[in-house]
Design a protein around this motif. Structure first.
Motif, PDB file in Angstrom:
ATOM      1  N   GLU A   1       0.832  -1.207   0.000  1.00 50.81           N
ATOM      2  CA  GLU A   1       0.000   0.000   0.000  1.00 50.81           C
ATOM      3  C   GLU A   1       0.870   1.262   0.000  1.00 50.81           C
ATOM      4  N   ALA A   2       2.001   1.215   0.703  1.00 56.37           N
ATOM      5  CA  ALA A   2       2.927   2.354   0.690  1.00 56.37           C
ATOM      6  C   ALA A   2       3.519   2.535  -0.706  1.00 56.37           C
ATOM      7  N   TRP A   3       3.831   1.430  -1.389  1.00 49.59           N
ATOM      8  CA  TRP A   3       4.345   1.528  -2.756  1.00 49.59           C
ATOM      9  C   TRP A   3       3.312   2.197  -3.659  1.00 49.59           C
ATOM     10  N   LYS A   4       2.060   1.812  -3.495  1.00 48.02           N
ATOM     11  CA  LYS A   4       1.017   2.443  -4.309  1.00 48.02           C
ATOM     12  C   LYS A   4       0.968   3.946  -4.053  1.00 48.02           C
ATOM     13  N   LYS A   5       1.098   4.357  -2.800  1.00 57.11           N
ATOM     14  CA  LYS A   5       1.100   5.790  -2.492  1.00 57.11           C
ATOM     15  C   LYS A   5       2.317   6.476  -3.115  1.00 57.11           C
ATOM     16  N   TYR A   6       3.484   5.812  -3.062  1.00 57.63           N
ATOM     17  CA  TYR A   6       4.674   6.360  -3.718  1.00 57.63           C
ATOM     18  C   TYR A   6       4.401   6.617  -5.194  1.00 57.63           C
ATOM     19  N   PHE A   7       3.843   5.620  -5.860  1.00 59.67           N
ATOM     20  CA  PHE A   7       3.670   5.743  -7.302  1.00 59.67           C
ATOM     21  C   PHE A   7       2.493   6.630  -7.682  1.00 59.67           C
ATOM     22  N   GLU A   8       1.525   6.781  -6.813  1.00 54.23           N
ATOM     23  CA  GLU A   8       0.491   7.790  -7.048  1.00 54.23           C
ATOM     24  C   GLU A   8       1.128   9.179  -6.968  1.00 54.23           C
ATOM     25  N   GLY A   9       2.001   9.380  -5.987  1.00 55.46           N
ATOM     26  CA  GLY A   9       2.722  10.644  -5.883  1.00 55.46           C
ATOM     27  C   GLY A   9       3.654  10.864  -7.059  1.00 55.46           C
ATOM     28  N   LEU A  10       4.346   9.805  -7.471  1.00 59.27           N
ATOM     29  CA  LEU A  10       5.229   9.882  -8.636  1.00 59.27           C
ATOM     30  C   LEU A  10       4.423  10.267  -9.868  1.00 59.27           C
ATOM     31  N   ARG A  11       3.296   9.605 -10.064  1.00 63.67           N
ATOM     32  CA  ARG A  11       2.432   9.918 -11.207  1.00 63.67           C
ATOM     33  C   ARG A  11       1.967  11.367 -11.131  1.00 63.67           C
ATOM     34  N   ASP A  12       1.479  11.782  -9.964  1.00 63.64           N
ATOM     35  CA  ASP A  12       0.955  13.136  -9.824  1.00 63.64           C
ATOM     36  C   ASP A  12       2.021  14.185 -10.118  1.00 63.64           C
ATOM     37  N   PHE A  13       3.230  13.977  -9.606  1.00 66.20           N
ATOM     38  CA  PHE A  13       4.275  14.978  -9.807  1.00 66.20           C
ATOM     39  C   PHE A  13       4.964  14.843 -11.160  1.00 66.20           C
TER      40      PHE A  13
END
Length: 161
Positions: free
Chosen positions: A137-149
């Motif tokens: 779940e933390a990885w998903k949050k990382y990559f959601e942030g990566l995608r957003d930025f």
């Protein structure tokens, strides 16, 4: 540039782009691949396990006039050693230094949160540093942030080779 043309640029960041992943641990690779595919399903993920294969991929795509040049590089610091990861980072930066094109952003990641690892990564040209999590779940949050930025907010370099 108008805001609508800026939005179009950012759309080009997100759709059908290539991300180069350099990760030597099969378990981490599995987690990263799954989280990336869930969070950024339209990307083309190129997976390599070491500096040599990653640089070969970049050179090959450059020779093909850049059709699949990555927009972003995700690089593990410990490949399996810290020195190998930093050499990979330096290799990517020197690869583009002799060309008239801008460098591809490199996001360095590691389980290490040691000050030396973070500072050295930035010193040798990393554009960001993430501390790995064992939690999916933390990885998903990382990559959601990566995608957003990286894929929706900033305008990444365009490569014309």
């Amino acid at each position: 540039m108008t805001s609508s043309s800026a939005s179009l640029t950012n759309i080009h960041n997100f759709k059908n782009i290539t991300i180069l992943l350099v990760e030597d641990n099969p378990d981490h690779l599995f987690l990263i691949r799954a989280a990336l595919q869930e969070c950024v399903p339209d990307i083309h993920l190129v997976e390599t396990v070491d500096r040599k294969s990653a640089l070969q991929y970049l050179a090959s795509e450059w020779d093909k006039k850049g059709k699949n040049l990555p927009k972003l590089i995700l690089l593990d610091l410990y490949l399996p050693t810290r020195e190998e990861g930093l050499e990979a980072l330096k290799g990517f930066k020197s690869f583009f230094a002799g060309r008239s094109q801008p460098s591809i952003p490199v996001v360095m990641f590691s389980f290490s949160d040691r000050v030396e690892d973070i500072n050295d990564s930035y010193e040798f040209g990393a554009n960001a540093y993430l501390v790995k999590s064992p939690d999916y779940e933390a990885w998903k949050k990382y990559f959601e942030g990566l995608r957003d930025f990286w894929l929706e907010t900033v305008s990444l370099p365009m490569h014309e080779v």
